[in-house]
Design an enzyme around this catalytic site. Structure first.
Site, PDB file in Angstrom:
ATOM      1  N   ASP A  62       0.807  -1.210   0.000  1.00 54.86           N
ATOM      2  CA  ASP A  62       0.000   0.000   0.000  1.00 54.86           C
ATOM      3  C   ASP A  62       0.848   1.271   0.000  1.00 54.86           C
ATOM      4  OD1 ASP A  62       0.948  -0.396   2.573  1.00 54.86           O
ATOM      5  OD2 ASP A  62      -1.020  -0.743   3.460  1.00 54.86           O
ATOM      6  N   ASN A 128      -7.385  -2.623  14.318  1.00 54.58           N
ATOM      7  CA  ASN A 128      -8.761  -2.987  13.943  1.00 54.58           C
ATOM      8  C   ASN A 128      -8.823  -4.232  13.048  1.00 54.58           C
ATOM      9  OD1 ASN A 128      -7.895  -2.070  11.461  1.00 54.58           O
ATOM     10  ND2 ASN A 128      -9.268  -0.314  11.349  1.00 54.58           N
ATOM     11  N   HIS A 130      -7.070  -4.703  10.243  1.00 54.90           N
ATOM     12  CA  HIS A 130      -6.810  -4.507   8.813  1.00 54.90           C
ATOM     13  C   HIS A 130      -5.500  -5.186   8.392  1.00 54.90           C
ATOM     14  CE1 HIS A 130      -4.614  -0.338   9.421  1.00 54.90           C
ATOM     15  NE2 HIS A 130      -3.747  -1.318   9.463  1.00 54.90           N
ATOM     16  N   GLU A 135      -9.619  -2.065   5.350  1.00 53.62           N
ATOM     17  CA  GLU A 135     -10.262  -1.741   6.620  1.00 53.62           C
ATOM     18  C   GLU A 135     -11.479  -2.654   6.840  1.00 53.62           C
ATOM     19  OE1 GLU A 135      -8.518  -0.010   8.494  1.00 53.62           O
ATOM     20  OE2 GLU A 135      -8.266   2.095   7.927  1.00 53.62           O
TER      21      GLU A 135
END
Ligand code: PGA
Length: 235
Positions: A62, A128, A130, A135
């Site tokens: 990313d 979280n 990810h 996400e």
């Protein structure tokens, strides 16, 4: 899924290097790479080693949308600084955060992945759950796409920026489908903040609400933890 828990991040990073080297010795040539604080120890081990990656390809997960490759918080810069300047690959790909034409960037990055199927994918994990910047709620069938970062991710990542206002709220990320297509996956997670996501991965159900749980459906995954990230596991 093979799970290893270590007392120190140094021991964990040495084990991660062994897994990486083993994949290399078994013919892996295209490496999917990750940024963040977690893989820094592994990258140090790679740099210290005599492994020769000059015939290998790397493809990063990313990049922040809107950050130039020379921006100190860009993932292009991170990779150069933490690995590539010491241990160059034949060719290294990171999304171009400055390409404002998302359709064009996505098409180009998917083409790169199609031309170089990933043999070995390294992953960190977000608080979280990810992986990459996929996400919670991201459909598992998505490939590379432009992501809206959640407020939680922006806040967690603000530690690297002068102020939270400087953290981009969008990023290009490989999709879960690209990660799942890798032949082998190594996931590393350190610290108690990751413990809930790790419990979901190892003891929970597959759910798009916790993206990392997609790996329960992958047949070749190694998970390397420290005591903190393993602290909520029942055994
Ligand atoms: P970290 O980030 O290694 O800096 O904790 C991991 C991630 O958000 O994927």
């Amino acid at each position: 899924m093979k799970v290893f828990v270590y007392n120190t991040t140094q021991e964990a990073s040495e084990k991660a290097y062994d897994v990486f080297e083993n994949a290399y010795n078994n013919g892996a040539n295209v490496f999917g790479l990750a940024t963040g604080s977690t893989p820094e120890g592994l990258y140090s081990e790679i740099i210290k080693s005599d492994i020769d990656l000059s015939n290998c390809i790397s493809i990063n997960l990313d990049e922040y949308y809107g950050l130039d490759k020379n921006h100190p918080q860009s993932y292009n810069y991170y990779m150069y600084d933490n690995l590539f300047k010491h241990k160059p690959f034949k060719k290294s790909y990171v999304p171009n955060g400055m390409n404002k034409d998302a359709e064009d960037e996505v098409r180009k990055y998917n083409q790169i992945i199609d031309e170089h199927p990933i043999d070995f994918q390294l992953l960190g994990i977000g608080v979280n759950g990810h992986i990459g910047f996929n996400e919670p709620g991201t459909p598992f069938e998505l490939r590379t796409h432009l992501v809206e970062l959640t407020p939680s991710t922006v806040e967690v990542n603000s530690r690297f920026f002068d102020s939270i206002d400087e953290v981009p709220n969008q990023a290009y990320s490989m999709g879960i489908a690209d990660i799942m297509a890798a032949k082998e996956v190594l996931l590393m997670a350190f610290g108690e903040a990751k413990a809930e996501a790790i419990k979901a991965l190892i003891e929970g159900e597959v759910s798009e609400d916790v993206p990392v749980t997609c790996l329960k459906n992958h047949t070749n995954v190694t998970v390397i933890l420290d005591q903190g990230s393993a602290s909520l596991l029942s055994k």
